[in-house]
Scaffold this active site. Structure first.
Site, PDB file in Angstrom:
ATOM      1  N   TYR A 144     -10.199  -5.377  -4.567  1.00  0.00           N
ATOM      2  CA  TYR A 144     -11.215  -4.440  -5.041  1.00  0.00           C
ATOM      3  C   TYR A 144     -12.561  -5.144  -5.024  1.00  0.00           C
ATOM      4  CZ  TYR A 144     -13.752  -1.268  -8.184  1.00  0.00           C
ATOM      5  OH  TYR A 144     -14.672  -0.395  -8.738  1.00  0.00           O
ATOM      6  N   ASP A 239     -15.532 -12.842  -2.808  1.00  0.00           N
ATOM      7  CA  ASP A 239     -15.894 -12.007  -3.949  1.00  0.00           C
ATOM      8  C   ASP A 239     -15.324 -12.670  -5.204  1.00  0.00           C
ATOM      9  OD1 ASP A 239     -16.338 -10.166  -5.887  1.00  0.00           O
ATOM     10  OD2 ASP A 239     -15.381  -8.478  -4.844  1.00  0.00           O
ATOM     11  N   LYS A 267     -19.381 -10.005 -13.898  1.00  0.00           N
ATOM     12  CA  LYS A 267     -18.561 -10.228 -15.091  1.00  0.00           C
ATOM     13  C   LYS A 267     -19.056 -11.405 -15.939  1.00  0.00           C
ATOM     14  CE  LYS A 267     -15.002  -7.284 -13.447  1.00  0.00           C
ATOM     15  NZ  LYS A 267     -14.324  -7.095 -12.194  1.00  0.00           N
TER      16      LYS A 267
HETATM   17  C1  LIG Z   1     -14.939  -5.994 -11.190  1.00  0.00           C
HETATM   18  C2  LIG Z   1     -15.035  -6.378  -9.777  1.00  0.00           C
HETATM   19  C3  LIG Z   1     -16.024  -5.849  -8.925  1.00  0.00           C
HETATM   20  C4  LIG Z   1     -16.954  -4.766  -9.368  1.00  0.00           C
HETATM   21  O1  LIG Z   1     -17.829  -5.157 -10.365  1.00  0.00           O
HETATM   22  P1  LIG Z   1     -18.529  -4.013 -11.267  1.00  0.00           P
HETATM   23  O2  LIG Z   1     -19.426  -4.791 -12.158  1.00  0.00           O
HETATM   24  O3  LIG Z   1     -17.430  -3.287 -11.959  1.00  0.00           O
HETATM   25  O4  LIG Z   1     -19.279  -3.136 -10.334  1.00  0.00           O
HETATM   26  C5  LIG Z   1     -16.111  -6.345  -7.644  1.00  0.00           C
HETATM   27  N1  LIG Z   1     -15.264  -7.285  -7.206  1.00  0.00           N
HETATM   28  C6  LIG Z   1     -14.304  -7.813  -7.981  1.00  0.00           C
HETATM   29  C7  LIG Z   1     -13.417  -8.896  -7.446  1.00  0.00           C
HETATM   30  C8  LIG Z   1     -14.141  -7.364  -9.282  1.00  0.00           C
HETATM   31  O5  LIG Z   1     -13.142  -7.860 -10.041  1.00  0.00           O
END
Ligand SMILES: *Cc1c(COP(=O)(O)O)cnc(C)c1O
Length: 430
Positions: A144, A239, A267
């Site tokens: 994701y 990511d 995060k």
């Molecule tokens: C949570 C997450 C996102 C998205 O971040 P948001 O602040 O919710 O837009 C993207 N990549 C990874 C790996 C994530 O865990």
């Protein structure tokens, strides 16, 4: 357990907010039942609108690594608030934040702050496209990367099949430019790269996947992607919105020893405020506006209050690196405890674990990609989730999420989690 106020709030919320929530997983749809409305939190504990207390294993999906309402962050935010909430002009704090991030993560020469992980990944992919002059990207099934159009693509049947949109509203054109491969399947990635030679701008991956449950890369997999990207002039994007500053100060790339061209963060870097960031090699980052031609902007980007919170947590982690060993040790204690419970009950479920992330999958098979993650019995998970919640342990309301241990979880709290896990698993398998 009394949940009257939560239930009332939820039925009211559904009149005014789609599904009653501002982000879908919060609605508990994957596990059934109504969501709990949270009123406050401190350290390792959450308190809901009915006064129930829970041990916290989501931690706002990652950011609250130090636990809730940590004084270092609270103080920094309180101090920043007194100087106005936003200027839309450059500030000292942004420079200090960028300097800190680049000094902690060696692969990041320059960094741009944004407001969420989604913005970070969207911007990183646009930049990779602008930099390489190519259009397509490769992502992995079950990873994701936020809700940007390019990422809401499921795999077609067969590796070389073009992506199909996962969501109405994502155009076929967008889907066509996103190719997907199974996690840990280097062969498929190589085939995609050779079938689309000189068309692939970027490979984007969670180096440790946390959005299909916790799934670790096999030895050699990320190294193989690195080599392929070097050979084919493809930008490798890690990511690390979830893993950044969690698995180590330098994220998964530090732990695993593979260096990407670009990194996305989110995060933890906001300490609970809405913050994301993308960064990487100088020659790539210098393609971003106003230095370069790739446009990306934000009214509230680098917001002073958000930067105060983010800087406070990163600086604290940087100066107290034993926090990582301590959080890892508590996680290991919990994971080992759950393994012993499984053994005692004659169960053979899979646990994936790294650092302060882990997942319990209700399957006897190894979980190394999305297909094997989906072998987990989600009915059993839903039952497990509800029973854990009733006994005061707040897990992510989906099998396909990693659990996050915060530094506020003590050995005593860990032992309570293990004990409740035993009670719940044995009641499920009577
Ligand atoms: C949570 C997450 C996102 C998205 O971040 P948001 O602040 O919710 O837009 C993207 N990549 C990874 C790996 C994530 O865990």
């Amino acid at each position: 357990m009394q949940l009257k106020n939560s239930k009332e709030l939820f039925s009211k919320a559904k009149h005014f907010i789609p599904g009653g929530v501002n982000s879908p997983v919060r609605a508990f749809k994957a596990v059934g039942g109504d969501p709990v409305f949270i009123k406050s939190a401190k350290g390792a504990f959450l308190y809901d609108e009915d006064g129930n207390e829970y041990i916290e294993l989501i931690n706002s999906w990652g950011p609250m690594f130090l636990g809730h309402a940590h004084e270092i962050i609270e103080e920094a935010v309180a101090k920043a608030i007194g100087s106005s909430l936003s200027f839309g002009a450059p500030t000292r704090r942004e420079v200090e934040m960028a300097e800190l991030i680049t000094s902690i993560v060696p692969s990041i020469d320059k960094v741009r702050m944004v407001n969420s992980g989604t913005e970070a990944t969207m911007s990183a992919v646009r930049l990779a496209r602008g930099y390489t002059g190519k259009d397509k990207i490769i992502k992995f099934e079950g990873c994701y990367h936020g809700h940007g159009d390019s990422f809401l693509i499921a795999a077609g049947s067969g590796a070389a099949t073009m992506g199909v949109p996962d969501s109405p509203g994502v155009t076929e054109g967008t889907a066509r430019d996103t190719l997907t491969a199974p996690f840990n399947d280097l062969e498929t990635v190589k085939q995609l790269a050779s079938a689309n030679r000189d068309e692939i701008a970027a490979i984007i991956i969670e180096p440790v996947a946390g959005n299909m449950g916790c799934v670790l890369p096999d030895a050699g997999f990320l190294e193989g992607l690195r080599t392929l990207c070097d050979d084919e002039n493809i930008v490798l994007i890690f990511d690390e919105v979830m893993t950044g500053f969690r698995l180590a100060p330098g994220g998964a790339q530090q732990v695993l020893g593979v260096t990407p061209d670009m990194t996305t963060l989110g995060k933890i870097i906001g300490g609970g405020m809405p913050v994301g960031a993308y960064g990487g090699k100088k020659e790539i980052m210098d393609f971003v506006s106003p230095e370069g031609p790739v446009y990306q902007a934000g009214t509230l980007s680098g917001n002073p209050v958000a930067m105060a919170a983010g800087f406070a947590i990163l600086d604290h982690l940087h100066k107290n690196q034993q926090i990582y060993q301590e959080a890892d040790a508590v996680s290991t204690r919990i994971v080992e405890g759950i393994r012993k419970n499984l053994q005692a009950l004659g169960l053979n479920y899979t646990i994936n674990h790294i650092g302060s992330m882990f997942s319990l999958f209700f399957t006897d098979e190894k979980v190394r990609d999305f297909e094997s993650a989906r072998m987990s019995d989600t009915y059993l998970f839903a039952d497990y989730f509800k029973k854990m919640l009733e006994k005061g342990i707040y897990l992510a309301p989906s099998q396909f999420e990693a659990l996050f241990i915060s530094h506020a979880i003590t050995d005593d709290i860990a032992d309570r989690i293990i004990e409740v896990n035993f009670q719940v698993l044995s009641s499920m398998h009577k």
